[in-house]
Write a protein that holds these residues in place. Structure first.
Motif, PDB file in Angstrom:
ATOM      1  N   GLY B 126      31.303  10.863  68.162  1.00 43.92           N
ATOM      2  CA  GLY B 126      29.970  10.703  67.549  1.00 43.92           C
ATOM      3  C   GLY B 126      29.846  11.522  66.284  1.00 43.92           C
ATOM      4  N   ILE B 127      30.312  12.804  66.374  1.00 38.35           N
ATOM      5  CA  ILE B 127      30.212  13.689  65.209  1.00 38.35           C
ATOM      6  C   ILE B 127      31.106  13.155  64.089  1.00 38.35           C
ATOM      7  CG2 ILE B 127      30.820  16.005  64.381  1.00 38.35           C
ATOM      8  CD1 ILE B 127      29.873  16.957  67.266  1.00 38.35           C
ATOM      9  N   VAL B 132      27.532  16.045  62.243  1.00 38.16           N
ATOM     10  CA  VAL B 132      26.932  16.883  63.315  1.00 38.16           C
ATOM     11  C   VAL B 132      25.450  16.596  63.442  1.00 38.16           C
ATOM     12  CG1 VAL B 132      26.576  19.244  64.136  1.00 38.16           C
ATOM     13  CG2 VAL B 132      28.662  18.674  62.870  1.00 38.16           C
ATOM     14  N   ARG B 133      24.780  16.562  62.299  1.00 38.04           N
ATOM     15  CA  ARG B 133      23.329  16.341  62.325  1.00 38.04           C
ATOM     16  C   ARG B 133      22.991  14.958  62.873  1.00 38.04           C
ATOM     17  NH1 ARG B 133      19.552  19.270  59.491  1.00 38.04           N
ATOM     18  NH2 ARG B 133      18.379  17.375  59.090  1.00 38.04           N
ATOM     19  N   GLY B 134      23.681  14.063  62.367  1.00 37.93           N
ATOM     20  CA  GLY B 134      23.435  12.670  62.800  1.00 37.93           C
ATOM     21  C   GLY B 134      23.645  12.514  64.293  1.00 37.93           C
ATOM     22  N   TYR B 135      24.719  13.176  64.786  1.00 33.33           N
ATOM     23  CA  TYR B 135      24.991  13.046  66.217  1.00 33.33           C
ATOM     24  C   TYR B 135      23.914  13.736  67.025  1.00 33.33           C
ATOM     25  CZ  TYR B 135      27.015  13.601  70.780  1.00 33.33           C
ATOM     26  OH  TYR B 135      27.184  13.582  72.140  1.00 33.33           O
ATOM     27  N   LEU B 136      23.588  14.986  66.620  1.00 33.18           N
ATOM     28  CA  LEU B 136      22.601  15.745  67.379  1.00 33.18           C
ATOM     29  C   LEU B 136      21.235  15.072  67.341  1.00 33.18           C
ATOM     30  CD1 LEU B 136      23.540  19.430  66.462  1.00 33.18           C
ATOM     31  CD2 LEU B 136      23.934  18.225  68.624  1.00 33.18           C
TER      32      LEU B 136
END
Lengths: 269, 223
Positions: B126-127, B132-136
């Motif tokens: 996902g990351i 990272v932001r998009g995944y979180l």
């Protein structure tokens, strides 16, 4: 305890290793091979398509060519047919001409053959007729006829034309006073007198007239006859003479008729 | 009679031990990698291919197709992970026809390891895909209230994956053992067939679920 944490970690590592190994030995080569194969096949298909198009073009070109060839063939055949037809006509005409010529020749040959034949027939007919006439006259040649013959001879001598009379007189003058009368039969004294009487006017005085009977048949023919001979002159009368004169005249007439005939027939044909 | 192959220990040294689960897994790995290597050693790029190559191509393209159907745009990227999960579980199940064989997937340690790898792989993919932001951010969807539920679901589904596979595989082996005791001959053969079917289905389910999770992590919110 169902979960052994060491085993979990070991299996986790094992799994990651397997992922890497399979990626290295299975997925990557297979996917690559598949891609390449697909490309290869696509390329081949493209090539095949191009070749097919080329073949189509070629085919249409050939079919066009075949069409034009067919047309050419047709026209050539047509021409040949026309030529053959004209040749046939020409040959037919020539044959017809030949036929006509041959027919004419044949006709002419037949005509001449026929003419020859008819000439032959006429000749024989003539011979037969005159033979028969001669025979009849020979059969009839008896004393009466001989007497009549002598009379006719004497009359002829009397009735000679002026020219002939001069001719005869000249001949008699030159003959040293001898005249011979030959006959196929013996002349009776009165007949001899009649002849002498007829000659008397033309003969110089003192001329002897000798009478001779000739047995040779050829001289006067079968029916007999009388002749007067002196030096350079001869006058005769016989049935054969008459017959031969008549024969000549008839032959001439017939000849003319034959000559005329084919012309009229040809005209009819 | 042991419930799990973890209990068959060949060698032990403190924390380290060499039990049947690990050994059987190694054997399976060896066979799979060797087989793959042998077949892919000389692959044909031409139209004509060998039967083995054809089989492998069918398997790989089948997996690829399945991944694609679930909604992942670039299946080649994830096929190594998802395909290996499926092939490992399936191969472990197929080998149950070998007498005396115990599937390593019948051990909760193995299934837990597989589930953990999925648990770790999903956020990683996902990351990688969305950052990272998009995944979180996907944890806050559709609303930030959903954050705890999303986290819970992340953990529980991992547990569920592990337990499901373990239960199915272990039960198959167990039932077979019990049936062999009470009724030998024909019946256990049928049960082996059933076990094979269940094993294949579990392999499929595990693979599909992993794919779905990865798809959810990588593709969600993209369109």
């Amino acid at each position: 305890m169902l979960i052994d944490w060491f085993t979990v970690i070991a299996q986790l590592l094992n799994f990651l290793i397997l992922v890497w190994l399979l990626k290295r030995f299975l997925y990557q080569p297979i996917l690559k091979a598949m891609d390449e194969r697909e490309k290869n096949i696509a390329k081949r298909m493209q090539e095949a398509e191009a070749q097919k198009n080329e073949a189509w073009k070629e085919k249409s070109r050939y079919s066009e060519m075949a069409g034009s060839l067919e047309q050419q063939k047709e026209s050539m055949l047509q021409k040949a047919r026309q030529e053959a037809e004209s040749e046939r006509r020409r040959l037919m005409e020539a044959a017809r001409e030949d036929h006509r010529r041959l027919r004419t020749r044949l006709h002419q040959a037949l005509e001449s053959e026929r003419a020859n034949l008819s000439r032959d027939v006429i000749r024989r007919f003539q011979e037969e007729v005159f033979g028969l006439a001669g025979k009849v006259l020979a059969d009839l040649a008896d004393t009466t006829m001989e007497k009549q013959m002598a009379i006719v001879f004497a009359r002829r001598l009397e009735n000679l034309s002026e020219e002939e009379r001069k001719h005869l007189s000249a001949a008699l003058q030159a003959s040293a006073h001898s005249v011979t009368v030959n006959s196929s039969f013996s002349l009776a004294s009165e007949q001899q007198h009649a002849i002498e009487a007829a000659l008397e006017k033309m003969l110089p005085p003192g001329t002897e007239v000798a009478f001779k009977t000739l047995s040779e048949k050829g001289r006067f023919g079968p029916a007999g006859g009388i002749e007067l001979t002196t030096d350079g002159y001869k006058m005769s009368w016989s049935v054969t003479d008459y017959l031969s004169t008549l024969e000549k005249r008839i032959a001439k007439i017939l000849e003319e008729e034959i000559e005329k005939e084919p012309k009229t027939e040809k005209h009819e044909a | 009679m042991s419930l799990t192959t973890d209990d068959i220990i060949f060698w032990e040294h403190g924390f380290f031990k060499l039990n049947a689960t690990i050994v059987i897994t190694w054997v399976l790995m060896l066979v799979m990698v060797t087989g793959a290597r042998l077949i892919t050693r000389n692959l044909s790029r031409d139209v004509h291919i060998s039967r083995w190559q054809n089989m492998l191509e069918a398997i790989v393209s089948g997996i690829n197709q399945q991944i694609k159907e679930i909604g992942i745009q670039k299946p080649e990227k994830y096929i190594s992970f998802i395909g290996t999960i499926f092939l490992f579980i399936a191969f472990a199940a197929i080998c149950t026809i070998i007498p005396g064989y115990e599937p390593p997937t019948g051990s909760l340690s193995t299934t837990a390891a597989l589930a953990i790898s999925v648990f770790l792989a999903v956020p990683l993919f996902g990351i990688e895909e969305k950052g990272v932001r998009g995944y979180l951010k996907s944890y806050l969807e559709p609303n930030f209230i959903m954050l705890p539920f999303n986290i819970i679901s992340e953990i529980t589904r991992t547990l569920a994956l592990a337990i499901r596979l373990f239960g199915n595989m272990m039960s198959g082996a167990m039932i077979l053992s019990i049936l062999l005791v009470i009724s030998p001959f024909i019946f256990p053969v049928l049960m082996i067939l059933l076990g094979l079917l269940v094993g294949m289905v579990q392999a499929y389910i595990f693979g599909i679920l992993a794919t779905v999770f990865i798809a959810a992590a990588t593709q969600a919110g993209r369109h």
